[in-house]
Design a protein around this motif. Structure first.
Motif, PDB file in Angstrom:
ATOM      1  N   PRO A  70     -17.024 -30.275  -3.357  1.00 22.47           N
ATOM      2  CA  PRO A  70     -16.413 -30.000  -2.052  1.00 22.47           C
ATOM      3  C   PRO A  70     -14.953 -30.452  -1.929  1.00 22.47           C
ATOM      4  O   PRO A  70     -14.295 -30.107  -0.951  1.00 22.47           O
ATOM      5  N   MET A  71     -14.437 -31.187  -2.886  1.00 22.18           N
ATOM      6  CA  MET A  71     -13.089 -31.761  -2.744  1.00 22.18           C
ATOM      7  C   MET A  71     -12.016 -30.737  -2.371  1.00 22.18           C
ATOM      8  O   MET A  71     -11.184 -31.022  -1.499  1.00 22.18           O
ATOM      9  N   PRO A  72     -11.990 -29.535  -2.959  1.00 23.65           N
ATOM     10  CA  PRO A  72     -10.957 -28.572  -2.556  1.00 23.65           C
ATOM     11  C   PRO A  72     -11.086 -28.104  -1.103  1.00 23.65           C
ATOM     12  O   PRO A  72     -10.136 -27.552  -0.555  1.00 23.65           O
ATOM     13  N   MET A  73     -12.251 -28.323  -0.504  1.00 18.04           N
ATOM     14  CA  MET A  73     -12.471 -27.892   0.876  1.00 18.04           C
ATOM     15  C   MET A  73     -12.284 -29.024   1.883  1.00 18.04           C
ATOM     16  O   MET A  73     -12.545 -28.857   3.071  1.00 18.04           O
ATOM     17  N   LEU A  74     -11.843 -30.194   1.410  1.00 19.22           N
ATOM     18  CA  LEU A  74     -11.624 -31.344   2.281  1.00 19.22           C
ATOM     19  C   LEU A  74     -10.137 -31.586   2.464  1.00 19.22           C
ATOM     20  O   LEU A  74      -9.333 -31.285   1.586  1.00 19.22           O
ATOM     21  N   THR A  75      -9.778 -32.156   3.595  1.00 16.96           N
ATOM     22  CA  THR A  75      -8.364 -32.418   3.891  1.00 16.96           C
ATOM     23  C   THR A  75      -7.863 -33.700   3.232  1.00 16.96           C
ATOM     24  O   THR A  75      -6.661 -33.909   3.161  1.00 16.96           O
ATOM     25  N   GLY A  76      -8.762 -34.558   2.797  1.00 20.85           N
ATOM     26  CA  GLY A  76      -8.369 -35.865   2.273  1.00 20.85           C
ATOM     27  C   GLY A  76      -8.465 -36.956   3.319  1.00 20.85           C
ATOM     28  O   GLY A  76      -8.252 -38.122   3.040  1.00 20.85           O
ATOM     29  N   GLU A  77      -8.811 -36.584   4.536  1.00 17.08           N
ATOM     30  CA  GLU A  77      -8.973 -37.562   5.614  1.00 17.08           C
ATOM     31  C   GLU A  77     -10.399 -38.089   5.598  1.00 17.08           C
ATOM     32  O   GLU A  77     -11.349 -37.370   5.906  1.00 17.08           O
ATOM     33  N   PHE A  78     -10.527 -39.342   5.193  1.00 16.38           N
ATOM     34  CA  PHE A  78     -11.828 -39.999   5.122  1.00 16.38           C
ATOM     35  C   PHE A  78     -11.751 -41.312   5.888  1.00 16.38           C
ATOM     36  O   PHE A  78     -10.729 -41.982   5.876  1.00 16.38           O
ATOM     37  N   THR A  79     -12.836 -41.665   6.535  1.00 16.15           N
ATOM     38  CA  THR A  79     -12.956 -42.991   7.126  1.00 16.15           C
ATOM     39  C   THR A  79     -14.265 -43.571   6.620  1.00 16.15           C
ATOM     40  O   THR A  79     -15.165 -42.842   6.202  1.00 16.15           O
ATOM     41  N   GLY A  80     -14.367 -44.848   6.625  1.00 18.12           N
ATOM     42  CA  GLY A  80     -15.592 -45.481   6.168  1.00 18.12           C
ATOM     43  C   GLY A  80     -15.746 -46.855   6.782  1.00 18.12           C
ATOM     44  O   GLY A  80     -14.784 -47.451   7.251  1.00 18.12           O
ATOM     45  N   GLN A  81     -16.962 -47.321   6.760  1.00 15.60           N
ATOM     46  CA  GLN A  81     -17.267 -48.647   7.281  1.00 15.60           C
ATOM     47  C   GLN A  81     -18.486 -49.163   6.566  1.00 15.60           C
ATOM     48  O   GLN A  81     -19.504 -48.472   6.496  1.00 15.60           O
ATOM     49  N   GLU A  82     -18.398 -50.346   5.990  1.00 21.13           N
ATOM     50  CA  GLU A  82     -19.566 -50.969   5.382  1.00 21.13           C
ATOM     51  C   GLU A  82     -20.150 -51.973   6.355  1.00 21.13           C
ATOM     52  O   GLU A  82     -19.420 -52.674   7.054  1.00 21.13           O
ATOM     53  N   THR A  83     -21.465 -52.015   6.416  1.00 20.64           N
ATOM     54  CA  THR A  83     -22.157 -52.964   7.282  1.00 20.64           C
ATOM     55  C   THR A  83     -23.324 -53.576   6.526  1.00 20.64           C
ATOM     56  O   THR A  83     -23.771 -53.031   5.509  1.00 20.64           O
ATOM     57  N   ASP A  84     -23.815 -54.666   7.008  1.00 20.12           N
ATOM     58  CA  ASP A  84     -25.068 -55.247   6.528  1.00 20.12           C
ATOM     59  C   ASP A  84     -26.159 -54.824   7.504  1.00 20.12           C
ATOM     60  O   ASP A  84     -26.027 -55.045   8.714  1.00 20.12           O
TER      61      ASP A  84
END
Length: 91
Positions: A70-84
């Motif tokens: 899917p990488m060619p179809m993504l804008t490159g804008e990613f957010t993430g959050q790690e939690t316990d």
């Protein structure tokens, strides 16, 4: 993650097809969702037995393919959050 306009469904199909083998790799929960307010946003929520299990899964050929397609179809804008995870329902 943000899809390029018109590609959200294509990416969701790829992400859902890539779920085979996740349980064996240590994934306890893998949920793909679509924003109700933005037609280009996809949310992926994962719960893993450990950070090491997740890191190891990223080395699997099927995971690498599922990420690369899917990488060619993504804008490159990613957010993430790690939690316990402290508790809840469904695990």
């Amino acid at each position: 993650m943000r899809a390029t306009p018109g590609h959200r469904t294509d990416i969701v199909v790829i992400l859902l097809a890539g779920r085979d083998g996740l349980r064996e790799a240590g994934c306890l929960s893998y949920i793909v969702g679509a924003s109700t307010t933005d037609d280009d946003v996809i949310w992926v929520t994962e719960v893993w037995e450990s950070a090491a299990h997740h890191a190891a899964s990223l080395q699997l050929p099927e995971t690498r393919a599922a990420i690369g397609r899917p990488m060619p179809m993504l804008t490159g804008e990613f957010t993430g959050q790690e939690t316990d995870v402290l508790g809840g329902l469904g695990l």
